[in-house]
Every structure is written in C-alpha cells, then in structure tokens.
Enzyme design. Structure first.
Site, PDB file in Angstrom:
ATOM      1  N   GLY A   1       0.650  -1.315  -0.010  1.00 17.86           N
ATOM      2  CA  GLY A   1       0.036  -0.081  -0.642  1.00 17.86           C
ATOM      3  C   GLY A   1       0.746   1.232  -0.254  1.00 17.86           C
TER       4      GLY A   1
ATOM      5  N   GLN B   1       3.205  10.597   1.424  1.00 20.14           N
ATOM      6  CA  GLN B   1       4.278   9.139   1.058  1.00 20.14           C
ATOM      7  C   GLN B   1       5.326   9.834   0.326  1.00 20.14           C
ATOM      8  OE1 GLN B   1       2.108   5.517   1.704  1.00 20.14           O
ATOM      9  NE2 GLN B   1       4.228   5.510   3.475  1.00 20.14           N
TER      10      GLN B   1
ATOM     11  N   CYS C   1       6.302   0.083   7.368  1.00 21.77           N
ATOM     12  CA  CYS C   1       5.700   1.132   6.504  1.00 21.77           C
ATOM     13  C   CYS C   1       6.750   0.999   5.175  1.00 21.77           C
ATOM     14  CB  CYS C   1       4.880   2.190   7.554  1.00 21.77           C
ATOM     15  SG  CYS C   1       4.665   4.110   6.658  1.00 21.77           S
ATOM     16  N   LEU C   2       6.743   1.531   4.564  1.00 21.73           N
ATOM     17  CA  LEU C   2       7.564   2.149   3.563  1.00 21.73           C
ATOM     18  C   LEU C   2       8.274   3.676   3.733  1.00 21.73           C
ATOM     19  CD1 LEU C   2       6.027   1.894  -0.062  1.00 21.73           C
ATOM     20  CD2 LEU C   2       7.605  -0.057   1.411  1.00 21.73           C
TER      21      LEU C   2
ATOM     22  N   HIS D   1      -4.087   1.433   7.214  1.00 23.83           N
ATOM     23  CA  HIS D   1      -3.334   2.067   7.669  1.00 23.83           C
ATOM     24  C   HIS D   1      -3.030   3.250   6.231  1.00 23.83           C
ATOM     25  CE1 HIS D   1       1.637   1.141   8.280  1.00 23.83           C
ATOM     26  NE2 HIS D   1       1.425   2.186   6.943  1.00 23.83           N
ATOM     27  N   GLU D   2      -3.391   2.656   5.239  1.00 24.43           N
ATOM     28  CA  GLU D   2      -3.144   4.298   4.068  1.00 24.43           C
ATOM     29  C   GLU D   2      -4.182   5.012   4.340  1.00 24.43           C
ATOM     30  OE1 GLU D   2      -0.685   3.614   2.843  1.00 24.43           O
ATOM     31  OE2 GLU D   2       0.046   1.656   2.911  1.00 24.43           O
TER      32      GLU D   2
ATOM     33  N   HIS E   1      -2.530   7.205   6.997  1.00 24.96           N
ATOM     34  CA  HIS E   1      -1.836   8.543   6.510  1.00 24.96           C
ATOM     35  C   HIS E   1      -2.134   9.832   5.736  1.00 24.96           C
ATOM     36  CE1 HIS E   1       2.473   6.274   6.014  1.00 24.96           C
ATOM     37  NE2 HIS E   1       1.863   5.401   5.547  1.00 24.96           N
TER      38      HIS E   1
HETATM   39 ZN    ZN Z   1       2.858   3.490   5.569  1.00 26.80          ZN
END
Ligand code: ZN
Length: 186
Positions: free
Chosen positions: A67, A72, A110-111, A152-153, A156
C-alpha cells in the site's frame, strides 16, 4: 469482499508493461513534516492526478509494498493505492470509513519507516466508501491484511503513522525476518 472490486483490466492499466517508462517517485521518510499533514480531498480528476495514481502503483511495486498513500511521495491529496496480492489492486480517493468490526493484532511496517516494525491492534473488518478513478462512488470491504492495509493507508491521509497507534515503540526488523524476505524473493 466483492463489492466495488476492480475489474481485471484495471490492473493491466496500472501494471508495468514491458518497455513502458516507470515513474518511481521518491518516498518520504519518518521525520519529514509532510507525513504529519492532513491531505486535501480530490475534487477533479486531471491528467496529473491520473499520472500520480499510476506512479503510486509503480513506486509501491518497486518498493515491494502492499500500500502507498500520496503524502508518502509528498503530495497532500486524499489518494492511496493498495495491493495485498489476494484480490485486484484498488485506488482509494477521498475514502471514508463506514463500518468496522472485530479486532486483529499483528506486526506492521511502512515504506516511510524503513527497517522497522511494531505491533498494532486494528479492526479485523472495514467497509469504506470511496471514489474510483472516474470519481464515481464505490464501496470497498476488507478483512485481515486487506483491512489492516486500508486503515494504515487511510491514516496517512490524516498525517498519522502506524507508530502513533502501535502497542509498542518501533523495533528493528530482525535479521532472520530480512533473510526470510530475501529468501522469498528468490
Ligand atoms: Zn505507511
């Protein structure tokens, strides 16, 4: 789990076609103030927004994520992409939670927080209203990892990182986990 499901052809339009130029955007990391900001809704579908959606998929797949949200990559718009590999990938635009139920606790990563994990408790099921790429309303549902990823997304988009909700401080991804991941790729 089927409502609002993307058609197979949509995946093709986002998948990396051979010879097609990939547009990988730079992922912002924890500490970058942009990750704490609230994103603005999408009001109009433009060429640049379509391009952004394609780039989010490219960037997510390149980083081996499941995701990725627009902030991000430094864009404060309420857009995120999800592909947990169980169903077709989805794009969420201006998503809103309609319903949640149950509870699940698991490690999350998380990225934007590379090399770290933490245990997070989230609902086991989520139903969201969203817009599709033509800004038509759609409903998506998710359970398990898909629910976790959607939530989660969506966090953000409100400037929330999973660490803000975690049951513990971030901890290093253990070496054996990394080895396992490398092994999986082979
Ligand atoms: Zn994330």
């Amino acid at each position: 789990m089927r409502s609002g499901r993307c058609k197979g052809s949509e995946r093709c339009s986002f998948a990396l076609l051979e010879g097609e130029r990939m547009a990988i955007r730079k992922i912002r990391y924890i500490g970058d103030e942009i990750l704490k900001k609230k994103c603005k809704p999408v009001v109009k579908m433009t060429q640049s927004t379509r391009g952004l959606i394609g780039d989010l998929f490219d960037t997510m797949y390149e980083a081996k994520g499941v995701g990725l949200a627009a902030p991000q990559v430094g864009i404060l718009r309420r857009i995120c992409v999800i592909d947990v590999m169980d169903e077709n990938p989805i794009v969420l635009i201006n998503p809103e939670i309609i319903e949640t139920s149950g509870e699940q606790t698991d490690d999350e990563g998380c990225l934007s927080v590379p090399g770290k994990v933490a245990e997070v408790t989230r609902p086991a099921y989520v139903k969201v209203s969203s817009l599709d790429q033509d800004l038509n309303p759609v409903i998506y549902e998710g359970e398990g990892l898909r629910a976790r990823c959607i939530l989660h997304e969506m966090d953000h988009l409100d400037g929330i990182l999973y660490g803000d909700r975690a049951n513990e401080p971030y901890r290093d991804l253990e070496e054996e986990d990394l080895e396992e991941e490398e092994w999986d790729e082979n």
